[in-house]
Scaffold this motif. Structure first.
Motif, PDB file in Angstrom:
ATOM      1  N   ASP A   1       1.884  10.087  -3.767  1.00 29.01           N
ATOM      2  CA  ASP A   1       1.398   8.950  -2.991  1.00 29.01           C
ATOM      3  C   ASP A   1       2.596   8.185  -2.448  1.00 29.01           C
ATOM      4  OD1 ASP A   1       2.308   7.689  -5.283  1.00 29.01           O
ATOM      5  OD2 ASP A   1       0.465   6.581  -5.670  1.00 29.01           O
ATOM      6  N   TRP A   2       2.367   7.491  -1.361  1.00 35.62           N
ATOM      7  CA  TRP A   2       3.435   6.817  -0.627  1.00 35.62           C
ATOM      8  C   TRP A   2       3.040   5.370  -0.387  1.00 35.62           C
ATOM      9  CZ3 TRP A   2       7.737   9.703   1.071  1.00 35.62           C
ATOM     10  CH2 TRP A   2       7.633  11.076   0.841  1.00 35.62           C
ATOM     11  N   LEU A   3       3.979   4.471  -0.562  1.00 34.20           N
ATOM     12  CA  LEU A   3       3.737   3.064  -0.276  1.00 34.20           C
ATOM     13  C   LEU A   3       4.256   2.793   1.131  1.00 34.20           C
ATOM     14  CD1 LEU A   3       2.609   0.439  -1.377  1.00 34.20           C
ATOM     15  CD2 LEU A   3       4.863  -0.067  -2.348  1.00 34.20           C
ATOM     16  N   LEU A   4       3.335   2.761   2.096  1.00 34.28           N
ATOM     17  CA  LEU A   4       3.681   2.662   3.504  1.00 34.28           C
ATOM     18  C   LEU A   4       3.232   1.331   4.097  1.00 34.28           C
ATOM     19  CD1 LEU A   4       2.602   6.201   4.825  1.00 34.28           C
ATOM     20  CD2 LEU A   4       4.836   5.497   3.946  1.00 34.28           C
ATOM     21  N   ASP A   5       4.005   0.843   5.045  1.00 35.74           N
ATOM     22  CA  ASP A   5       3.578  -0.292   5.862  1.00 35.74           C
ATOM     23  C   ASP A   5       2.429   0.196   6.750  1.00 35.74           C
ATOM     24  OD1 ASP A   5       3.422  -1.947   8.339  1.00 35.74           O
ATOM     25  OD2 ASP A   5       5.078  -3.041   7.408  1.00 35.74           O
ATOM     26  N   PRO A   6       1.249  -0.434   6.682  1.00 40.97           N
ATOM     27  CA  PRO A   6       0.102   0.084   7.429  1.00 40.97           C
ATOM     28  C   PRO A   6       0.246  -0.006   8.933  1.00 40.97           C
ATOM     29  CG  PRO A   6      -0.422  -2.023   6.397  1.00 40.97           C
ATOM     30  CD  PRO A   6       0.902  -1.610   5.862  1.00 40.97           C
ATOM     31  N   GLU A   7       1.198  -0.800   9.430  1.00 33.38           N
ATOM     32  CA  GLU A   7       1.406  -0.901  10.872  1.00 33.38           C
ATOM     33  C   GLU A   7       2.450   0.091  11.361  1.00 33.38           C
ATOM     34  OE1 GLU A   7      -0.456  -2.767  12.772  1.00 33.38           O
ATOM     35  OE2 GLU A   7      -1.542  -3.555  11.031  1.00 33.38           O
ATOM     36  N   THR A   8       3.550   0.226  10.635  1.00 28.66           N
ATOM     37  CA  THR A   8       4.673   1.042  11.103  1.00 28.66           C
ATOM     38  C   THR A   8       4.730   2.419  10.466  1.00 28.66           C
ATOM     39  OG1 THR A   8       6.192   0.240   9.403  1.00 28.66           O
ATOM     40  CG2 THR A   8       5.990  -1.081  11.416  1.00 28.66           C
ATOM     41  N   ALA A   9       3.983   2.633   9.386  1.00 27.71           N
ATOM     42  CA  ALA A   9       4.001   3.881   8.615  1.00 27.71           C
ATOM     43  C   ALA A   9       5.358   4.158   7.984  1.00 27.71           C
ATOM     44  CB  ALA A   9       3.573   5.068   9.475  1.00 27.71           C
ATOM     45  N   GLN A  10       6.162   3.100   7.788  1.00 24.46           N
ATOM     46  CA  GLN A  10       7.461   3.262   7.140  1.00 24.46           C
ATOM     47  C   GLN A  10       7.349   2.940   5.645  1.00 24.46           C
ATOM     48  OE1 GLN A  10       9.910   4.760   8.994  1.00 24.46           O
ATOM     49  NE2 GLN A  10       8.120   4.771  10.362  1.00 24.46           N
ATOM     50  N   ILE A  11       8.215   3.541   4.851  1.00 23.78           N
ATOM     51  CA  ILE A  11       8.192   3.373   3.407  1.00 23.78           C
ATOM     52  C   ILE A  11       8.619   1.955   3.038  1.00 23.78           C
ATOM     53  CG2 ILE A  11       9.232   4.166   1.247  1.00 23.78           C
ATOM     54  CD1 ILE A  11       9.567   6.917   2.601  1.00 23.78           C
ATOM     55  N   ASP A  12       7.838   1.322   2.175  1.00 21.51           N
ATOM     56  CA  ASP A  12       8.204   0.006   1.655  1.00 21.51           C
ATOM     57  C   ASP A  12       9.494   0.148   0.848  1.00 21.51           C
ATOM     58  OD1 ASP A  12       8.395  -2.239  -0.193  1.00 21.51           O
ATOM     59  OD2 ASP A  12       6.350  -2.742   0.375  1.00 21.51           O
ATOM     60  N   THR A  13      10.499  -0.627   1.180  1.00 24.26           N
ATOM     61  CA  THR A  13      11.819  -0.467   0.569  1.00 24.26           C
ATOM     62  C   THR A  13      12.083  -1.419  -0.594  1.00 24.26           C
ATOM     63  OG1 THR A  13      12.803  -1.945   2.228  1.00 24.26           O
ATOM     64  CG2 THR A  13      12.804   0.426   2.710  1.00 24.26           C
ATOM     65  N   ASP A  14      11.061  -2.095  -1.092  1.00 21.78           N
ATOM     66  CA  ASP A  14      11.241  -2.944  -2.268  1.00 21.78           C
ATOM     67  C   ASP A  14      11.026  -2.070  -3.497  1.00 21.78           C
ATOM     68  OD1 ASP A  14      11.482  -4.848  -4.176  1.00 21.78           O
ATOM     69  OD2 ASP A  14       9.797  -6.084  -3.525  1.00 21.78           O
ATOM     70  N   PHE A  15      12.085  -1.363  -3.910  1.00 17.33           N
ATOM     71  CA  PHE A  15      11.982  -0.432  -5.023  1.00 17.33           C
ATOM     72  C   PHE A  15      12.204  -1.100  -6.379  1.00 17.33           C
ATOM     73  CE2 PHE A  15      13.377   2.066  -1.319  1.00 17.33           C
ATOM     74  CZ  PHE A  15      12.315   2.960  -1.240  1.00 17.33           C
ATOM     75  N   GLU A  16      12.478  -2.393  -6.381  1.00 14.45           N
ATOM     76  CA  GLU A  16      12.701  -3.109  -7.632  1.00 14.45           C
ATOM     77  C   GLU A  16      11.698  -4.239  -7.817  1.00 14.45           C
ATOM     78  OE1 GLU A  16      16.756  -4.308  -7.873  1.00 14.45           O
ATOM     79  OE2 GLU A  16      17.514  -2.251  -7.909  1.00 14.45           O
TER      80      GLU A  16
END
Length: 476
Positions: free
Chosen positions: A179-194
């Protein structure tokens, strides 16, 4: 007592939605990692690099990932049992990285754990991985430096080691679930890994679920086709609850290790992060229908993989498959010299951890929260200086694990496999490398320390490992 799948579903509730080797003893005892070696020309390459892939459906932008060879998943490595795996790892990423060969019983120097078995490979550098694949089965490889980020960005692939006598199937398919945590508008990976919530709760969970990097994985089949499905859970934290429709089948292996006999699929298959299951399924759906591998996030199943039935096989229904040939050294026989070990897991949200040792100093739980650390093993947060145990080569050990937290954990042992103990204390459970435990459970495993070196043992909910749930064993 061993937990049934049904028990786990009930008890976990909402959380389900969630060279330092001993080749040179003196060098190993120093605790210093083996230096990263310069890559050698001539080996096949495994390159970690940035890429763009169409992860979200058409109409969304491509997603920026990190992938081996720029692919998602990385290249499927398929070889015969007993063959050598030789890859020149090249790091084209902006971060240091390593490759861990998950579930493979290999030389310690090749295990890919930075700071324990090797130094992390700096950007622009390389490292030669070279080992023999002695076990047949379904394994995988993934990044083990900042893995909560690097695996979430796509750094993983399948390693398939084929039996000399493989079962008679019409297709042998690898299905990597993630599963992927994506921004629903841009389809980019959420970069808050901490994110503190991920680290203190059920882990980093995605809002977009895929198979082999595809939202709608599909493979045409025919009625009476027999498939081997190699399922790999590559997610950071999601527990996959899986069932089949339009097919009947059997589980033939777990975590790469053959079962004594195929087990009919009468209950859902649970796959915690890092776990694998090999299924053999026969298509029973009729032409024009779609057989399904279903995923249950709640009471309602959704398609994880579809198998449109486009025709009728010329073959009739076949009898149940035979067991796979066993791998070497699958037995675990406990004796009078067996070491008895314990591991108590504490912390997290809704936990009862009052204080623990962090970086050599005892800290209150409030201080741990301020440091973005939430979990402890035996009162220690993060990788300790001393091993959980030092075992003689060939010695057996039992490990009682108490999950004194509110969340499930997938406990992964590097370099060796184990069996769960039954009510009599005998090691009779399936041979596995990752144990999925519900909150509040106490379970015990037994294993033979037959692989020398320093071996990591950690939670494969990768946010949990990053925030405290790590330790290690030494086999002398």
């Amino acid at each position: 007592m061993m937990t049934t799948r049904r028990d786990f579903l009930i008890r976990s509730g909402a959380t389900l939605a969630t060279a330092a080797t001993t080749a040179a003893t003196t060098a190993a005892m120093t605790g210093l990692p083996r230096l990263a070696r310069a890559a050698t020309a001539g080996l096949p390459e495994l390159r970690a690099q940035k890429a763009q892939v169409q992860l979200a459906p058409e109409g969304y932008p491509q997603t920026a990932i990190w992938g081996y060879g720029g692919a998602l998943p990385g290249p499927e490595l398929r070889l015969a049992q007993g063959a050598r795996v030789q890859r020149r790892f090249v790091n084209d990423l902006p971060q240091a990285s390593t490759v861990h060969w998950h579930g493979v019983r290999l030389d310690n120097a090749m295990d890919g754990v930075p700071g324990l078995t090797q130094a992390a490979v700096a950007p622009g550098d390389g490292f030669d991985y070279d080992f023999t694949a002695g076990d047949a089965g379904t394994f995988w490889y993934h990044a083990h430096e900042r893995s909560v980020e690097q695996v979430a960005r796509g750094l993983y692939g399948a390693l398939v080691v084929e039996e000399a006598e493989a079962p008679d199937v019409d297709a042998d398919l690898v299905l990597v679930l993630d599963d992927w945590l994506l921004d629903p508008e841009t389809a980019q990976i959420d970069t808050d890994f901490e994110a503190p919530h991920d680290r203190s709760h059920a882990g980093r969970r995605g809002n977009f679920v895929a198979t082999n990097g595809q939202q709608a994985y599909s493979r045409d089949v025919a009625t009476h086709d027999r498939l081997r499905l190699r399922l790999i859970n590559a997610a950071n934290a999601r527990i996959f609850v899986l069932d089949v429709a339009g097919m009947e089948g059997w589980t033939i292996a777990l975590d790469g290790m053959p079962l004594p006999a195929p087990t009919p699929l009468t209950e859902p298959v649970l796959l915690g992060p890092g776990q694998r299951a090999d299924l053999i399924v026969d298509i029973t759906a009729e032409p024009g229908e779609v057989a399904q591998l279903l995923r249950f996030d709640s009471r309602d199943g959704v398609s994880q993989a579809g198998f449109p039935v486009t025709g009728q096989s010329a073959r009739s229904r076949r009898p149940a498959p035979a067991a796979l040939p066993p791998n070497p050294r699958m037995g675990v026989t406990l004796d009078a010299d067996t070491a008895a070990l314990r591991l108590n897991m504490e912390g997290g949200a809704m936990g009862r951890l009052d204080a623990a040792i962090l970086n050599g100093t005892r800290r209150t739980f409030r201080e741990l929260v301020e440091a973005n650390e939430f979990w402890s093993f035996n009162g220690v947060v993060g990788m300790p200086d001393a091993p959980l145990a030092t075992l003689a080569r060939g010695q057996t050990a039992t490990l009682e694990i108490r999950n004194d937290t509110a969340f499930p954990h997938a406990m992964h042992l590097h370099g060796m496999h184990f069996r769960e103990l039954d009510d009599t204390g005998a090691a009779t459970g399936p041979l596995r490398d990752t144990l999925l435990m519900a909150g509040g459970e106490t379970r015990s495993i037994g294993f033979t320390a037959d692989n020398p070196g320093d071996w990591m043992f950690h939670c494969h909910m990768l946010s949990h490992a990053a925030s405290g749930m790590m330790t290690w064993l030494r086999v002398a």
